[in-house]
Design a protein around this motif. Structure first.
Motif, short mmCIF file in Angstrom:
data_model
loop_
_atom_site.label_atom_id
_atom_site.label_comp_id
_atom_site.label_asym_id
_atom_site.label_seq_id
_atom_site.Cartn_x
_atom_site.Cartn_y
_atom_site.Cartn_z
N LEU A 1 67.65 60.53 87.17
CA LEU A 1 68.38 59.28 87.09
C LEU A 1 67.92 58.34 88.20
CD1 LEU A 1 71.94 60.76 86.55
CD2 LEU A 1 70.64 59.47 84.85
N GLN A 2 68.25 57.07 88.05
CA GLN A 2 68.06 56.10 89.12
C GLN A 2 69.38 55.96 89.88
OE1 GLN A 2 65.13 54.79 89.89
NE2 GLN A 2 64.13 55.79 88.15
N TYR A 3 69.31 55.54 91.14
CA TYR A 3 70.53 55.47 91.94
C TYR A 3 71.55 54.50 91.36
CZ TYR A 3 73.40 55.80 96.14
OH TYR A 3 74.43 56.02 97.03
N TRP A 4 71.06 53.40 90.76
CA TRP A 4 72.00 52.45 90.17
C TRP A 4 72.70 53.02 88.94
CZ3 TRP A 4 66.80 50.58 90.86
CH2 TRP A 4 65.95 50.85 89.77
N ASP A 5 72.15 54.07 88.34
CA ASP A 5 72.82 54.71 87.20
C ASP A 5 74.09 55.43 87.63
OD1 ASP A 5 70.74 54.05 85.40
OD2 ASP A 5 69.61 55.85 85.93
N LEU A 6 74.09 55.95 88.86
CA LEU A 6 75.16 56.86 89.25
C LEU A 6 75.96 56.45 90.48
CD1 LEU A 6 73.80 58.57 91.82
CD2 LEU A 6 72.61 59.71 89.98
N ALA A 7 75.54 55.39 91.19
CA ALA A 7 76.20 55.04 92.45
C ALA A 7 77.71 54.83 92.28
CB ALA A 7 75.55 53.78 93.05
N ALA A 8 78.10 54.02 91.30
CA ALA A 8 79.53 53.76 91.10
C ALA A 8 80.26 55.01 90.64
CB ALA A 8 79.72 52.63 90.08
N GLY A 9 79.63 55.80 89.77
CA GLY A 9 80.27 57.00 89.25
C GLY A 9 80.54 58.05 90.30
N LEU A 10 79.70 58.11 91.34
CA LEU A 10 79.92 59.08 92.42
C LEU A 10 81.29 58.89 93.04
CD1 LEU A 10 76.49 58.87 94.32
CD2 LEU A 10 77.16 60.54 92.59
N LEU A 11 81.61 57.64 93.37
CA LEU A 11 82.90 57.37 94.01
C LEU A 11 84.05 57.59 93.04
CD1 LEU A 11 84.26 56.42 96.64
CD2 LEU A 11 84.20 54.10 95.71
N LEU A 12 83.87 57.19 91.80
CA LEU A 12 84.93 57.39 90.81
C LEU A 12 85.33 58.86 90.71
CD1 LEU A 12 83.78 54.94 88.01
CD2 LEU A 12 86.11 55.08 88.89
N VAL A 13 84.36 59.75 90.61
CA VAL A 13 84.66 61.18 90.49
C VAL A 13 85.31 61.70 91.76
CG1 VAL A 13 83.67 63.49 90.21
CG2 VAL A 13 82.86 61.60 88.78
N ARG A 14 84.76 61.35 92.91
CA ARG A 14 85.30 61.88 94.17
C ARG A 14 86.71 61.38 94.42
NH1 ARG A 14 79.45 61.14 97.19
NH2 ARG A 14 78.71 63.26 96.76
N GLU A 15 86.97 60.10 94.15
CA GLU A 15 88.31 59.56 94.36
C GLU A 15 89.32 60.06 93.32
OE1 GLU A 15 89.77 57.57 96.78
OE2 GLU A 15 87.97 58.08 97.91
N ALA A 16 88.81 60.61 92.22
CA ALA A 16 89.69 61.24 91.22
C ALA A 16 89.91 62.72 91.51
CB ALA A 16 89.10 61.06 89.82
#
Length: 272
Positions: free
Chosen positions: A217-232
Motif C-alpha cells: 500500500l501507499q501511506y496515503w491509502d492507510l494513514a487515516a485508517g491507522l488512527l481510526l482503528v487505534r482510537e476505536a
C-alpha cells in the motif's frame, strides 16, 4: 452534536466540497464503460479535480502546512508544522468499473509526536456515494458520523470476517499473499476483498470487519485508517508486529485478541 476540533471541520468541509463532483463523474464513468475511448483518462481527471478542490480548502485553512498528495506529490511548508496526507479517490479501480465503493481519505500528521516521531492526530475517511463520514482524533475516539465506534469484540477466528487486498498485475507479492491466504482462510468465517484499503480500515474500526491485512500500500491509502482503528480500541502493526513496515505499506489490524491470533498465522506463513 458530537464535539470535535476545528481541524475535523476543515477536513469534512474539504471532502464534502469535492464529493459532488466525484458523484457526478462516477455517474458519467458508468456510461464511458461502453465507449471506445474508455474511462481511464476521465477517471484520472476526476481524481485530480477532487484533489485540487481538497487542497484549496486545506491550504485556505492552514496555508503554511505541508501536503503529501497521491496525485500532486509533495507541497512544501513549515517543517515544524503538521502535514496533510490526502488520497482524493481511494478505490480508483472500483470507480473505473462503476462500482460504488470508494472514499476520500485525509489525515493530519504532527511531526512532534512521542519520542520525536511523527504521529497521526486527526483522520477522516468520507464515502461520497453513501454520505458516510468516519473520523477520529487522537485521544478523543473514532466516530461514524455522530456515533462512537468500537472495534469488533469477537475473540474466535472461527467467527471472524477478515478483509484483505489481493495483489494484481505489476503490484504486490503474489506468492507471499497466497501463503498468508492459505494460512488464514481455513481458520476464519470468511475473507472479503472490496478494493479500498481506507474503507477496509474504517470498517475494522466500525466492527463491520473483524480484521484486515494487506501490503504494498501507499501511506496515503492507510494513514487515516491507522488512527481510526487505534482510537476505536484496535491494534495496527506490520506483519512482524511492529511499526517499521507500516510506512512501507504493510498493515495488520484487528482487536487485541484477534490481532494476536492473526499475527501468529501470518508470521508462520512467512516463515514456512
Amino acid at each position: 452534536m458530537v464535539s470535535h476540533s476545528g481541524l475535523i471541520t476543515v477536513m469534512q468541509r474539504a471532502a464534502r466540497k469535492a464529493a459532488p463532483r466525484l458523484r457526478r463523474d462516477f455517474n458519467e464513468v458508468e456510461h464511458l464503460q461502453v465507449s471506445r475511448k474508455g474511462p481511464a483518462d476521465f477517471v484520472s481527471m476526476a481524481d485530480e479535480q477532487a484533489e485540487k478542490t481538497i487542497v484549496e480548502e486545506l491550504r485556505h485553512a492552514r496555508p503554511d502546512w505541508r501536503l503529501t498528495l497521491e496525485e500532486g506529490g509533495t507541497i512544501d511548508g513549515d517543517p515544524d508544522k503538521p502535514r496533510w496526507i490526502v488520497d482524493p479517490l481511494d478505490g480508483t479501480t472500483n470507480f473505473l468499473h462503476g462500482i460504488p465503493h470508494f472514499a476520500i481519505s485525509i489525515a493530519v500528521e504532527d511531526p512532534r509526536g512521542p519520542g520525536g516521531k511523527p504521529e497521526i492526530t486527526q483522520a477522516l475517511i468520507y464515502q461520497p456515494i453513501t454520505d458516510e463520514s468516519y473520523w477520529a482524533e487522537k485521544g478523543r475516539g473514532s466516530w461514524h458520523n455522530e456515533r462512537r465506534l468500537r472495534v469488533s469484540a469477537r475473540r474466535d477466528l472461527a467467527d471472524a470476517l477478515i478483509a484483505t487486498g489481493v495483489p494484481f498485475k505489476g503490484h504486490g507479492h503474489h506468492e507471499r499473499f497466497h501463503r498468508i491466504l492459505g494460512a488464514v482462510a481455513p481458520e476464519v468465517a470468511g475473507i472479503r476483498r472490496f478494493g479500498s484499503a481506507a474503507l477496509d480500515l474504517a470498517w475494522v474500526a466500525a466492527g463491520r470487519y473483524d480484521g484486515f491485512w494487506e501490503e504494498d500500500l501507499q501511506y496515503w491509502d492507510l494513514a487515516a485508517g491507522l488512527l481510526l482503528v487505534r482510537e476505536a480500541g484496535g491494534f495496527v502493526t506490520d506483519f512482524r508486529g511492529g511499526d517499521a513496515g507500516i510506512a512501507k505499506g504493510q498493515v495488520l489490524a484487528a482487536n487485541g485478541d484477534l490481532h494476536s491470533r492473526l499475527h501468529k498465522l501470518v508470521a508462520g506463513a512467512l516463515r514456512a
